[in-house]
Design a protein around this motif. Structure first.
Motif, mmCIF file in Angstrom:
data_model
loop_
_atom_site.group_PDB
_atom_site.id
_atom_site.type_symbol
_atom_site.label_atom_id
_atom_site.label_comp_id
_atom_site.label_asym_id
_atom_site.label_seq_id
_atom_site.Cartn_x
_atom_site.Cartn_y
_atom_site.Cartn_z
ATOM 1 N N ASN A 102 -8.584 6.828 -3.365
ATOM 2 C CA ASN A 102 -7.757 7.888 -3.956
ATOM 3 C C ASN A 102 -8.549 9.191 -4.131
ATOM 4 O OD1 ASN A 102 -5.112 8.527 -5.398
ATOM 5 N ND2 ASN A 102 -6.590 9.031 -6.986
ATOM 6 N N ALA A 157 -6.057 2.343 2.345
ATOM 7 C CA ALA A 157 -7.253 1.729 1.763
ATOM 8 C C ALA A 157 -7.497 0.369 2.411
ATOM 9 C CB ALA A 157 -7.076 1.563 0.256
ATOM 10 N N GLY A 163 -2.171 1.654 -2.144
ATOM 11 C CA GLY A 163 -3.212 1.307 -1.183
ATOM 12 C C GLY A 163 -2.725 1.412 0.254
ATOM 13 N N LYS A 164 -1.511 0.967 0.467
ATOM 14 C CA LYS A 164 -0.909 1.067 1.794
ATOM 15 C C LYS A 164 -0.752 2.530 2.199
ATOM 16 C CE LYS A 164 1.614 -0.411 5.369
ATOM 17 N NZ LYS A 164 1.087 -1.249 6.476
ATOM 18 N N LEU A 182 -2.441 5.105 1.114
ATOM 19 C CA LEU A 182 -3.744 5.738 1.295
ATOM 20 C C LEU A 182 -4.546 5.141 2.453
ATOM 21 C CD1 LEU A 182 -4.913 5.962 -2.447
ATOM 22 C CD2 LEU A 182 -4.047 7.830 -1.030
ATOM 23 N N THR A 241 -11.063 -0.628 -4.926
ATOM 24 C CA THR A 241 -10.992 -0.086 -3.564
ATOM 25 C C THR A 241 -9.943 1.006 -3.475
ATOM 26 O OG1 THR A 241 -11.692 -2.201 -2.609
ATOM 27 C CG2 THR A 241 -10.577 -0.655 -1.141
ATOM 28 N N VAL A 242 -8.774 0.734 -4.005
ATOM 29 C CA VAL A 242 -7.685 1.720 -3.965
ATOM 30 C C VAL A 242 -8.044 2.939 -4.805
ATOM 31 C CG1 VAL A 242 -5.265 2.155 -4.532
ATOM 32 C CG2 VAL A 242 -5.923 -0.035 -3.516
ATOM 33 N N ILE A 252 -0.137 -0.795 -7.145
ATOM 34 C CA ILE A 252 -1.461 -0.596 -6.553
ATOM 35 C C ILE A 252 -1.432 -0.903 -5.058
ATOM 36 C CG2 ILE A 252 -3.853 -1.438 -6.524
ATOM 37 C CD1 ILE A 252 -3.502 -1.941 -9.575
ATOM 38 N N SER A 271 -11.251 -6.305 0.580
ATOM 39 C CA SER A 271 -11.589 -6.514 -0.832
ATOM 40 C C SER A 271 -11.507 -7.996 -1.198
ATOM 41 C CB SER A 271 -10.664 -5.694 -1.733
ATOM 42 O OG SER A 271 -9.323 -6.112 -1.617
ATOM 43 N N MET A 286 -7.719 -2.691 1.856
ATOM 44 C CA MET A 286 -7.498 -3.757 0.881
ATOM 45 C C MET A 286 -7.830 -5.121 1.461
ATOM 46 S SD MET A 286 -3.981 -2.521 -1.059
ATOM 47 C CE MET A 286 -3.019 -2.330 0.455
ATOM 48 N N ASP A 304 -8.338 -3.336 -6.745
ATOM 49 C CA ASP A 304 -8.034 -2.176 -7.591
ATOM 50 C C ASP A 304 -9.098 -1.091 -7.427
ATOM 51 O OD1 ASP A 304 -6.057 -3.914 -8.458
ATOM 52 O OD2 ASP A 304 -7.182 -4.525 -10.222
#
Length: 214
Positions: free
Chosen positions: A9, A172, A167-168, A170, A4-5, A163, A177, A174, A2
C-alpha cells in the motif's frame, strides 16, 4: 498476508525497510523464507532480528510444545472460542516489543512512518491489533521520540475479506505470504490464522493460491 498488503500500500510513495522478527515461533523458518521471497519480489531491504528471548517468556503455544488450537470455520465468530484460542497463542508484549524496536530503527534511519498490518478482525481477540492500541502508541512516540514518527495502519478498519480485496487491487504477492501458526511446509488449514485467511478468500470470491494440509 496483512503485513504484505499494508507494505505494498505504501510501496509507490515510500522507500521501505522491512523488519522480520525471530521470536522463537514454531513457524519461524517458513515466515523468514516467505518474507525473504516477498522482499526480493518487491525489491526492498530486509533486516531479520533475533528476539528468541521473547519466546522464552510465558507459555504461548506459538513458542512452546503446547498444542496449537484447532478450530472449525463456523467457530470463527464465536467470541468465547476465539478468545480461548487467542489466550493460548498470546506472546507477552509482542507488539509492544516489535513496535518499540521499529521506532528505534525509524529514528536511526530518519524514517517518517512505521507500517503495520493490524486489522479490525484480529483486534477482536488481540488488543495489540486495535485502533485504541494504535492511537495510544502514536501518542507515546510523540512524547518519547525527538522525531515526528507515526505508525500507519492502513488496514485498521478492515476485516480479512477487505484485506484480500485490497491486496488483489494492489497486486500484492499474497500468495507468497505465510499465515500459519504451525511449522509445516504448507499451511495447516486448521489453526485460527489459517481459517481466517481461507474464509477471507472465499468471501471475497478471489482465488486462494495457498495450499492447505486440511
Amino acid at each position: 498476508m496483512d503485513s504484505t498488503v499494508a507494505t505494498v500500500n505504501f510501496l509507490k510513495t515510500h522507500k521501505i525497510h522491512v523488519l522480520t522478527f525471530d521470536y522463537g515461533q514454531k513457524s519461524v523458518n517458513q515466515e523468514i523464507k516467505s518474507s525473504k521471497e516477498i522482499c526480493e519480489k518487491l525489491a526492498i531491504e530486509q533486516t531479520i532480528l533475533d528476539l528468541k528471548w521473547l519466546g522464552d517468556l510465558g507459555n504461548s503455544a506459538l513458542t512452546t510444545d503446547n498444542e496449537i488450537p484447532s478450530l472449525a470455520m463456523d467457530e470463527l465468530d464465536n467470541g468465547k472460542i476465539t478468545k480461548d484460542s487467542a489466550d493460548k497463542v498470546w506472546v507477552p508484549g509482542r507488539n509492544l516489543v516489535f513496535t518499540s524496536i521499529a521506532t528505534s530503527f525509524a529514528e536511526a534511519e530518519g524514517a517518517e512512518i512505521i507500517i503495520v498490518g493490524w486489522d479490525k478482525e484480529e483486534a477482536a481477540t488481540f488488543p495489540d491489533n486495535s485502533k485504541k492500541f494504535l492511537n495510544s502508541f502514536n501518542k507515546t512516540i510523540a512524547i518519547g521520540s525527538k522525531d515526528n514518527i507515526k505508525i500507519k495502519a492502513p488496514l485498521i478498519d478492515f476485516n480479512k475479506k477487505d484485506i484480500v480485496e485490497l491486496g488483489k487491487k494492489l497486486k500484492a504477492p499474497m500468495e507468497l505470504s505465510y499465515s500459519c501458526y504451525e511449522s509445516e511446509d504448507i499451511h495447516c488449514g486448521r489453526c485460527e490464522s489459517c481459517l481466517r485467511r481461507k474464509r477471507a478468500f472465499i468471501e471475497a470470491g478471489i482465488e486462494d493460491k495457498t495450499t492447505y494440509i486440511k
